[in-house]
Enzyme design. Structure first.
Site, mmCIF file in Angstrom:
data_model
loop_
_atom_site.group_PDB
_atom_site.id
_atom_site.type_symbol
_atom_site.label_atom_id
_atom_site.label_comp_id
_atom_site.label_asym_id
_atom_site.label_seq_id
_atom_site.Cartn_x
_atom_site.Cartn_y
_atom_site.Cartn_z
ATOM 1 N N SER A 180 0.827 -1.194 0.000
ATOM 2 C CA SER A 180 0.000 0.000 0.000
ATOM 3 C C SER A 180 0.874 1.262 0.000
ATOM 4 O O SER A 180 1.662 1.479 -0.914
ATOM 5 C CB SER A 180 -0.951 -0.050 1.204
ATOM 6 O OG SER A 180 -1.909 0.968 1.165
ATOM 7 N N HIS B 178 -2.474 -1.325 -4.268
ATOM 8 C CA HIS B 178 -3.933 -1.347 -4.397
ATOM 9 C C HIS B 178 -4.446 0.082 -4.335
ATOM 10 O O HIS B 178 -3.684 1.036 -4.171
ATOM 11 C CB HIS B 178 -4.579 -2.228 -3.321
ATOM 12 C CG HIS B 178 -4.390 -1.736 -1.908
ATOM 13 N ND1 HIS B 178 -4.868 -2.401 -0.807
ATOM 14 C CD2 HIS B 178 -3.774 -0.628 -1.405
ATOM 15 C CE1 HIS B 178 -4.555 -1.752 0.295
ATOM 16 N NE2 HIS B 178 -3.901 -0.659 -0.045
#
Length: 211
Positions: free
Chosen positions: A114, A139
């Protein structure tokens, strides 16, 4: 001199049942003890370990600015082992990395997921690395909000803005198109170190230091 900068990291290690190693340096003035992280900071090494949040981000930014003041022409080495975290905290680190004069070399040890992956990719071109068994995950930003419909709409627009901004910057640093980034971050996308290199998130997988 540097010790207070690592109070949180030391506390996290101690809470997990570990002790922070101390190193002793000898000089003409006598002996001086440092915790290991403070000693590495003297060598321009910074650790970003654990969830990215505001307090950690402030410490990382302060260390980056301090090392720039010490020597604006010498690289800084940022080691990352993080599951991700706050976008705004991560962006404060990102902006500081881009703002300062020294190149910031990034290295993933363990995982960079992330926001951790975003900061890994934001390192200086040609100086972004992974150790061979590292994992990288990209993501789209996560968010949740409860309240009146109008407030939910406002926050939904903010999340969409953040997603577009992160995707644009990720495309810039990876060399991928915006469309590719949007497609590949639609769900959790885990990569090996070699896959991250092929994707453009890093420049090299390193097994050991050059001789």
């Amino acid at each position: 001199m540097f010790r207070n900068s690592y109070i949180q990291q030391n506390s996290d290690i101690q809470a997990a049942g570990g002790l922070v190693p101390m190193v002793v340096e000898q000089s003409a003035r006598g002996e001086r003890a440092y915790d290991i992280y403070s000693r590495l900071l003297k060598e321009r090494v910074i650790f970003l370990v654990g969830p990215v949040e505001d307090y950690m981000a402030n410490l990382i930014c302060a260390q980056l600015l301090f090392l720039e003041a010490e020597n604006p022409d010498k690289d800084i080495h940022l080691y990352i082992n993080s599951p991700g975290g706050s976008v705004t905290a991560g962006m404060s680190i990102y902006d500081t990395m881009q703002f300062i004069k020294p190149n910031v070399s990034t290295t993933c040890i363990g995982q960079a997921c992330s926001m951790g992956a975003f900061l890994l990719t934001a390192g200086a071109p040609g100086k972004r690395f992974c150790l061979p068994n590292s994992r990288v995950m990209i993501h789209q930003p996560l968010g949740g909000f409860q309240g009146q419909a109008s407030d939910i709409e406002i926050h939904a627009k903010e999340i969409l803005f953040i997603r577009e901004r992160l995707n644009t910057l990720m495309a810039k640093h990876s060399g991928r198109t915006l469309e590719e980034i949007e497609r590949d971050t639609n769900r959790d996308n885990f990569m090996s170190a070699e896959a991250a290199r092929e994707y453009g998130l890093i420049d090299e997988v390193i097994n050991q230091r050059p001789a």
